[in-house]
Design an enzyme around this catalytic site. Structure first.
Site, PDB file in Angstrom:
ATOM      1  N   ASP A  42     -60.323  30.980 -45.885  1.00  0.00           N
ATOM      2  CA  ASP A  42     -61.192  32.124 -45.619  1.00  0.00           C
ATOM      3  C   ASP A  42     -62.528  31.580 -45.136  1.00  0.00           C
ATOM      4  O   ASP A  42     -62.707  30.369 -45.017  1.00  0.00           O
ATOM      5  CB  ASP A  42     -61.300  33.075 -46.823  1.00  0.00           C
ATOM      6  CG  ASP A  42     -62.372  32.691 -47.816  1.00  0.00           C
ATOM      7  OD1 ASP A  42     -62.762  31.502 -47.846  1.00  0.00           O
ATOM      8  OD2 ASP A  42     -62.824  33.556 -48.574  1.00  0.00           O
TER       9      ASP A  42
ATOM     10  N   ASP B 158     -57.681  34.823 -56.005  1.00  0.00           N
ATOM     11  CA  ASP B 158     -58.209  33.479 -56.196  1.00  0.00           C
ATOM     12  C   ASP B 158     -59.424  33.531 -57.107  1.00  0.00           C
ATOM     13  O   ASP B 158     -60.131  34.532 -57.155  1.00  0.00           O
ATOM     14  CB  ASP B 158     -58.578  32.835 -54.851  1.00  0.00           C
ATOM     15  CG  ASP B 158     -59.797  33.481 -54.216  1.00  0.00           C
ATOM     16  OD1 ASP B 158     -60.930  33.046 -54.495  1.00  0.00           O
ATOM     17  OD2 ASP B 158     -59.622  34.444 -53.440  1.00  0.00           O
TER      18      ASP B 158
END
Ligand SMILES: [Zn+2]
Length: 431
Positions: free
Chosen positions: A100, A262
């Site tokens: 990301d 996460d």
């Protein structure tokens, strides 16, 4: 539900000498060190997340928190992230490797630090299995669902940028032949606007969405957001929770069809939390936490060094108390000392961490009493003796000592392992 750990270059020296507090001879940072998935037989996560902002300095953005050196970045892109993280080979072949942009790093900037084409190239070169389109964080989440006209221009702009980027990003990934699974990031100022963004991403063609901006939200607010989104999208559309700080409450979110999330919190709490440093699973099957026992190295502790410089206490005296605390704790672990004697020795040294911090004596005594009660609980329960993980079996009582990154990070690895096992067990029951 898959638990991903976001990599922050956490590795330890496998040959660290705990008795002398020394690295193994000839140790080279990274090359000699091992990651949690190398040190532990039972890998403590289902995948890794790498933030682009930790690897690459964005042009024109001063605030990105880059952890990688330029050489490390080049090596990661040349060899692939999996090889760089030593997360390759048959053991990890099905593990997720998500990329990301690390939007927190450029949150103060008017636009995201990286353009969609640069991000697609980064994920492709790095060999990621999943990649999130470059998003822009919206912090305020108003549960009253104000209409678009009622929110700030800046917020509307962030919303529009995130969606426009996602459209461009998906087009580029398709043109490259889908080298990784694209993930559409959901940002918004309210549950309703986030649901609308999720719907639009789905219409673009995304089958996997990542929900960002949840960090400051309470459990009830997160539930409101997830309900609104779930109502608006297809049941098969997958959801990832980005940077999920409420990891220990994850069982409350099982009803929302979460595919993955996460978090770094089990590791970070090992050395950042005031008292919950060591994870354990209680007899009731719930997570329990213990305080680590702080016996810092006098020479590495700024407060202690200042006290020595100002002549408040002597280096030799401090060193003697430090050795005594360590010795007593190790003896206790071997059954050769008592809780009371160990607690005395630990607190006798610990008091110097508090004295001279500017607060009054009464305040300090109160603080010390609190700490003593927490330490006593840790000593009475000896939780490190009940854990069969590779860290606790190998280093025993050292894992509970708050001292040097080789102990503190190993305790973090242990926490990840306990957390991951707990997750598998409780979610197994829920399913
Ligand atoms: Zn353990």
């Amino acid at each position: 539900m898959k638990f991903l750990y976001s990599d922050t270059q956490d590795y330890v020296d496998p040959g660290y000498d705990f008795l002398n507090d020394r690295n193994s001879p000839g140790r080279e940072r990274y090359w000699s060190d091992v990651y949690a998935h190398e040190l532990m037989e039972a890998v403590p996560y289902d995948g890794l997340l790498v933030a682009m902002s930790a690897v690459r300095q964005a042009s024109g953005v001063a605030s990105t928190k880059v952890r990688y050196s330029t050489r490390e970045e080049q090596r990661m892109l040349r060899d692939g992230a999996r090889k760089f993280l030593r997360y390759d080979g048959p053991r990890f072949k099905d593990a997720m490797l998500m990329g990301d942009c690390g939007a927190f790093a450029y949150v103060d900037h008017p636009v995201p630090a990286y353009a969609p084409d640069e991000v697609v190239e980064f994920y492709t070169e790095g060999g990621f299995t999943h990649g999130v389109s470059p998003d822009h964080i919206i912090f305020d989440c108003d549960l009253n669902n104000p209409p678009e006209q009622a929110v700030d221009d800046a917020v509307r702009q962030r919303y529009a940028i995130t969606l426009a980027n996602a459209e461009a990003f998906l087009g580029l990934v398709r043109r490259e032949g889908m080298p990784f699974e694209p993930i559409g990031p959901v940002q918004g100022w309210s549950p309703k606007s986030m649901a609308e963004a999720a719907y639009r991403l789905e219409r673009m063609g995304y089958q996997y969405l990542a929900i960002g901006g949840l960090v400051p939200l309470k459990v009830a607010a997160i539930k409101a957001v997830l309900s609104a989104i779930r109502e608006r999208i297809l049941p098969d559309t997958k959801i990832h929770l980005l940077g999920f700080a409420k990891a220990d409450n994850i069982h409350e979110f099982t009803g929302f069809g979460i595919t993955s999330f996460d978090s770094t919190s089990p590791l970070i709490r090992a050395f950042k939390d005031e008292k919950a440093n060591y994870y354990s699973e209680g007899p009731d099957g719930k997570l329990a936490y213990y305080t680590a026992i702080r016996i810092p190295q006098a020479i590495e502790n700024t407060r202690l060094m200042q006290g020595i410089k100002r002549g408040m206490f002597s280096a030799e005296d401090l060193h003697r108390r430090e050795r005594k605390a360590l010795g007593e704790l190790r003896a206790f672990d071997q059954g050769a000392s008592t809780v009371a004697a160990t607690l005395d020795a630990v607190m006798d040294y610990h008091q110097f961490l508090v004295r001279g911090d500017g607060t009054g004596a009464e305040q300090q005594d109160k603080g010390l009493d609190k700490t003593a009660a927490l330490v006593q609980r840790t000593l009475e329960h000896q939780p490190w003796k009940d854990c069969g993980c590779d860290v606790c079996r190998k280093i025993g009582v050292e894992v509970i000592i708050f001292r040097s990154s080789n102990r503190n990070k190993r305790r973090g690895f242990h926490n990840l392992g306990v957390y991951h096992r707990h997750l598998q067990r409780t979610l197994g029951e829920a399913a």
